[in-house]
Enzyme design. Structure first.
Site, short mmCIF file in Angstrom:
data_model
loop_
_atom_site.label_atom_id
_atom_site.label_comp_id
_atom_site.label_asym_id
_atom_site.label_seq_id
_atom_site.Cartn_x
_atom_site.Cartn_y
_atom_site.Cartn_z
NE ARG A 160 -3.71 0.48 2.50
CZ ARG A 160 -3.54 1.45 3.23
NH1 ARG A 160 -2.71 1.19 4.26
NH2 ARG A 160 -4.28 2.67 3.37
CE LYS A 173 2.55 -5.86 5.66
NZ LYS A 173 2.68 -4.49 5.22
NE ARG A 213 3.29 7.12 13.91
CZ ARG A 213 3.30 7.50 15.23
NH1 ARG A 213 3.49 6.97 16.50
NH2 ARG A 213 3.75 8.81 15.16
#
Length: 332
Positions: free
Chosen positions: A125, A190, A329
């Site tokens: 993204r 992630k 975040r």
């Protein structure tokens, strides 16, 4: 170029067993000269593959390599899924699997599935690069047509994340979480990401490309390029005491699940997946910061609404935030 790629694919298939193979053997197998074999072997280093050379024994790939195999993948798919897709292609290397799927979408082809061993320009993204070392992770894209316009795609990236978690949980993984709007996390790092791109008429017949990148066994050299906390499936399985799935089997399970999601998404949309997403929400009730360019919002994340938009509590006021180019975040 096509012939060189086929030769490289055949070389990799020969070396994938992790055993030593002499230059003469490789040349005979590939039907090329020793000089041509050496030329192809040099490409392996460029792809980041660790090639060992021992005089008198030959060459080997340390640890071997499970190459993606389109025949194995198709055989593992259900008859319903095979009938729903128009083509399944495995590329040795490409710039981006999403780009290939967008090209097919522009030609009017739907249900096209593309996987690649390596991406030279993989992307996530907001234009971020997606680190894509050869043969160690999964890079999968597929396109799908929707007749009702972009409104039918609300929440789709979140639903894809939930589907990805289900696929991995069936492999024995636990502790998976979702970060709005498109990341799969494990213990805050992630593990996978989702990228959706659209082509066609936003108000009519359109095609969406769903891209998934899943870290399986990230090489240390490639990992140095990643600018955020990350984890791969091998590490997770070590911690969770489960066996890492075979790469082809996992890819087939993912394709199967994504096709099923896309084939029925127009019927109920994100509503069917909202609870699945919320029970894995990594940031529910936590202070977060949303940013896009010079704009920023801070508040308490309160899950998502029926469209997949984030609900943010700012000083007691509920603010609804849609994905787009927003980045989120945690705030310590």
């Amino acid at each position: 170029m096509i012939r060189d790629e086929r030769t490289l694919s055949r070389l990799l298939a020969r070396l994938s067993d992790g055993e030593y193979h002499s230059g003469d053997e490789l040349g005979e197998c590939l039907g090329v000269s020793r000089a041509a074999v050496w030329k192809q072997l040099r490409k392996l280093d460029e792809l980041g593959l660790e090639l060992e050379t021992v005089r008198g024994r030959g060459y080997r790939l340390r640890g071997g390599l499970e190459m993606l195999d389109s025949h194995k993948l198709e055989k593992a798919l259900s008859a319903e899924t095979r009938s729903a897709i128009s083509a399944l292609e495995v590329l040795t290397t490409t710039d981006s699997t999403n780009s290939r799927a967008l090209e097919r979408a522009a030609l009017g082809q739907t249900g096209y599935v593309c996987l690649a061993e390596h991406q030279s320009a993989g992307r996530g993204r907001r234009g971020r690069p997606w680190v894509s070392p050869f043969g160690r992770n999964l890079y999968v894209s597929l396109n799908w047509s929707f007749d009702g316009g972009a409104s039918q795609l609300e929440g789709l990236s979140l639903a894809v994340g939930a589907v990805l978690c289900q696929v991995l949980e069936r492999q024995g993984l636990a502790g998976l979480e979702l970060k709005w709007p498109n990341d799969v996390l494990w213990r805050g790092s992630k593990l996978a990401g989702v990228l959706l791109e659209m082509a066609g008429d936003p108000a009519g017949r359109c095609q969406v490309v769903v891209g998934v990148g899943l870290n399986l066994a990230m090489p240390p050299a490639a990992a140095k390029q990643i600018e955020q906390p990350w984890v791969d499936l091998g590490t997770v399985c070590d911690q969770e005491a489960c066996s890492p799935p075979e790469r082809n089997a996992l890819a087939a399970s993912l394709v199967e699940a994504l096709v099923a999601l896309l084939a029925h998404y127009h019927q109920a949309g994100f509503a069917l997946w909202r609870d699945q997403w919320q029970r894995r929400d990594a940031f529910h009730g936590r202070p977060v910061k949303l940013s896009s360019g010079t704009r920023a919002l801070e508040g308490i994340a309160q899950g998502v609404d029926e469209t997949g938009a984030l609900r943010l509590d700012i000083d007691g006021e509920r603010v609804i935030c849609h994905g787009g180019e927003l980045s989120m975040r945690a705030v310590s």
